[in-house]
Design an enzyme around this catalytic site. Structure first.
Site, PDB file in Angstrom:
ATOM      1  N   LEU A 208       0.854  -1.203   0.000  1.00 41.65           N
ATOM      2  CA  LEU A 208       0.000   0.000   0.000  1.00 41.65           C
ATOM      3  C   LEU A 208       0.880   1.240   0.000  1.00 41.65           C
ATOM      4  O   LEU A 208       1.729   1.373   0.890  1.00 41.65           O
ATOM      5  CB  LEU A 208      -0.833   0.041   1.287  1.00 41.65           C
ATOM      6  CG  LEU A 208      -2.019  -0.900   1.422  1.00 41.65           C
ATOM      7  CD1 LEU A 208      -2.535  -0.854   2.856  1.00 41.65           C
ATOM      8  CD2 LEU A 208      -3.134  -0.513   0.452  1.00 41.65           C
ATOM      9  N   HIS A 209       0.698   2.117  -0.962  1.00 36.86           N
ATOM     10  CA  HIS A 209       1.448   3.380  -0.884  1.00 36.86           C
ATOM     11  C   HIS A 209       0.776   4.567  -1.571  1.00 36.86           C
ATOM     12  O   HIS A 209       1.279   5.679  -1.520  1.00 36.86           O
ATOM     13  CB  HIS A 209       2.859   3.219  -1.465  1.00 36.86           C
ATOM     14  CG  HIS A 209       2.890   3.133  -2.965  1.00 36.86           C
ATOM     15  ND1 HIS A 209       2.485   2.024  -3.654  1.00 36.86           N
ATOM     16  CD2 HIS A 209       3.275   4.024  -3.900  1.00 36.86           C
ATOM     17  CE1 HIS A 209       2.625   2.224  -4.947  1.00 36.86           C
ATOM     18  NE2 HIS A 209       3.096   3.444  -5.135  1.00 36.86           N
ATOM     19  N   ARG A 210      -0.388   4.346  -2.224  1.00 42.32           N
ATOM     20  CA  ARG A 210      -1.051   5.473  -2.910  1.00 42.32           C
ATOM     21  C   ARG A 210      -1.594   6.462  -1.886  1.00 42.32           C
ATOM     22  O   ARG A 210      -2.172   6.034  -0.865  1.00 42.32           O
ATOM     23  CB  ARG A 210      -2.240   4.977  -3.733  1.00 42.32           C
ATOM     24  CG  ARG A 210      -1.865   4.055  -4.829  1.00 42.32           C
ATOM     25  CD  ARG A 210      -1.409   4.793  -6.053  1.00 42.32           C
ATOM     26  NE  ARG A 210      -0.748   3.845  -6.913  1.00 42.32           N
ATOM     27  CZ  ARG A 210       0.188   4.144  -7.805  1.00 42.32           C
ATOM     28  NH1 ARG A 210       0.582   5.386  -7.969  1.00 42.32           N
ATOM     29  NH2 ARG A 210       0.730   3.219  -8.540  1.00 42.32           N
TER      30      ARG A 210
END
Ligand code: UDP
Length: 367
Positions: A208-210
């Site tokens: 997850l990084h957005r």
């Protein structure tokens, strides 16, 4: 013959991986015709997001390092220093990858400095203008002199935007990430890695990084809690290599991680590919990880409500899960078996790097 000189601009993890493919192709086959100067904007600067990729992927140290990450990696701030480098080196073209702020800044800097931007991974659209990446893609494509498309549908899209058959050159190259995955897969053995990281099979690999998923702590915790419940009910552990952006949000709040979720540090690329290959299921908001799930035939839940890799969803191995408890629960049941690229090569033949080098030389060789 005079060598074609290019500047390659990279700044973020996926760009190191993509750039390594072209650098390797140059080293292997084109060093007499193509000369590359590497510029690192410093958008990602930690050792495990940057340094380790240079070491392990065999990319030479950048000739210029801008350290922009420390001072906020907005595209605007990068344009001036990048333009100065381009004006100093005077390359025939400037090679850009993907959709980050470094990509956009590099395209603008090339243009204002009288050079030619080349975009690798051109023609992708998610349709979501709230993502800064979408603006970066569209503007970079429309500024570029050469556009290399990873998929046939990216070619179609650029035709619809009027970019095919213009003064620029638009080509289907296939995806450099397929070259890369084939080259680096299976170089790390799972057992020692599993032991070092303390991982139990069966597991689900989560990234997850957005911004839309990780900047707001409520959204992030809702995703984690929902995935914790759903995977626990299937007897799966969740392994989460933690992106620094996600870590930053978690560091600001008082929380305890759902018990089924095991956080590990960002992994080097070959270890990451190994974790992907051995996962029962991949859950991600990353563009690159979505494709790797396909390359390795893993089912994949996309933690977004749209993707620029639409063909993956059309194939059926990938499901859009969105980022709310409701949408994730709804989509989770539809996660079917993955489909491997060996059965259907949407992303070309795995020789994109050599193709791109040959075409760059053809277009810019002056004598
Ligand atoms: N990746 C990695 N280590 C990690 C997480 C991801 O090497 O801990 C690799 C992954 O295998 C893929 C790339 O980084 O090749 C994807 O980068 P990221 O998710 O940061 O960006 P995106 O693809 O969404 O632009």
């Amino acid at each position: 013959l005079k060598k074609v000189r290019i500047i390659t601009i990279v700044g973020a993890r996926p760009q190191f991986i993509k750039a390594a493919v072209i650098s390797r192709a140059i080293r292997e086959s084109f060093s007499g015709e193509l000369e590359e100067t590497l510029v690192h904007t410093g958008q990602h600067f930690d050792e495990d997001m940057s340094g380790v990729f240079f070491e392990k992927l065999g990319i030479s140290a950048p000739a210029f390092h801008l350290d922009m990450g420390q001072s906020g990696s907005n595209a605007n701030a990068m344009v001036k220093p990048l333009s100065e480098i381009i004006q100093r080196i005077k390359p025939e073209a400037v090679l850009l990858y993907g959709d980050t702020n470094s990509t956009l800044a590099g395209a603008i800097a090339a243009k204002v400095s009288g050079s030619k931007p080349i975009h690798v991974e051109a023609g992708l659209r998610s349709g979501n203008w709230e993502m800064p990446e979408e603006e970066n893609r569209v503007v970079t494509d429309h500024l570029s002199d050469m556009l290399f498309c990873p998929t046939p549908s990216a070619m179609d899209l650029l035709a619809r935007e009027g970019l095919v058959d213009g003064a620029n050159k638009v080509l289907f190259s296939g995806d450099v990430m397929l070259d890369s995955a084939r080259h680096h897969a299976s170089l790390v053995s799972f057992d020692p890695l599993r032991q070092t990281l303390g991982i139990q099979k069966p597991y689900c690999l989560l990234t997850l990084h957005r911004g839309a998923n990780v900047d707001n702590p409520d959204v992030l915790l809702e995703i984690l809690a929902t995935l914790n419940d759903l995977t626990a009910s299937q007897g799966l552990n969740v392994i989460l290599p933690l992106h620094p952006r996600t870590k930053q949000t978690l560091a600001k709040i008082d929380f305890s991680l759902p018990k089924n979720i095991q956080v590990i540090s960002p992994q080097d690329y070959e270890a990451m590919l190994c974790l992907e290959q051995n996962a029962e299921l991949i859950l991600t908001d990353s563009g690159g990880v979505q494709k790797e799930a396909y390359f390795f035939g893993r089912p994949c839940g996309i933690l977004r409500s749209e993707t620029e890799w639409t063909e993956l969803v059309a194939k059926g191995g990938h499901v859009l899960l969105g980022n709310t408890a409701f949408s994730i629960r709804n989509g989770f049941d539809r996660l079917g078996p993955g489909i491997s690229v060996e059965q259907n090569d949407l992303f070309g033949s795995g020789h994109a790097g050599h193709f791109i080098c040959r075409e760059i030389i053809k277009r810019y060789r002056t004598c």
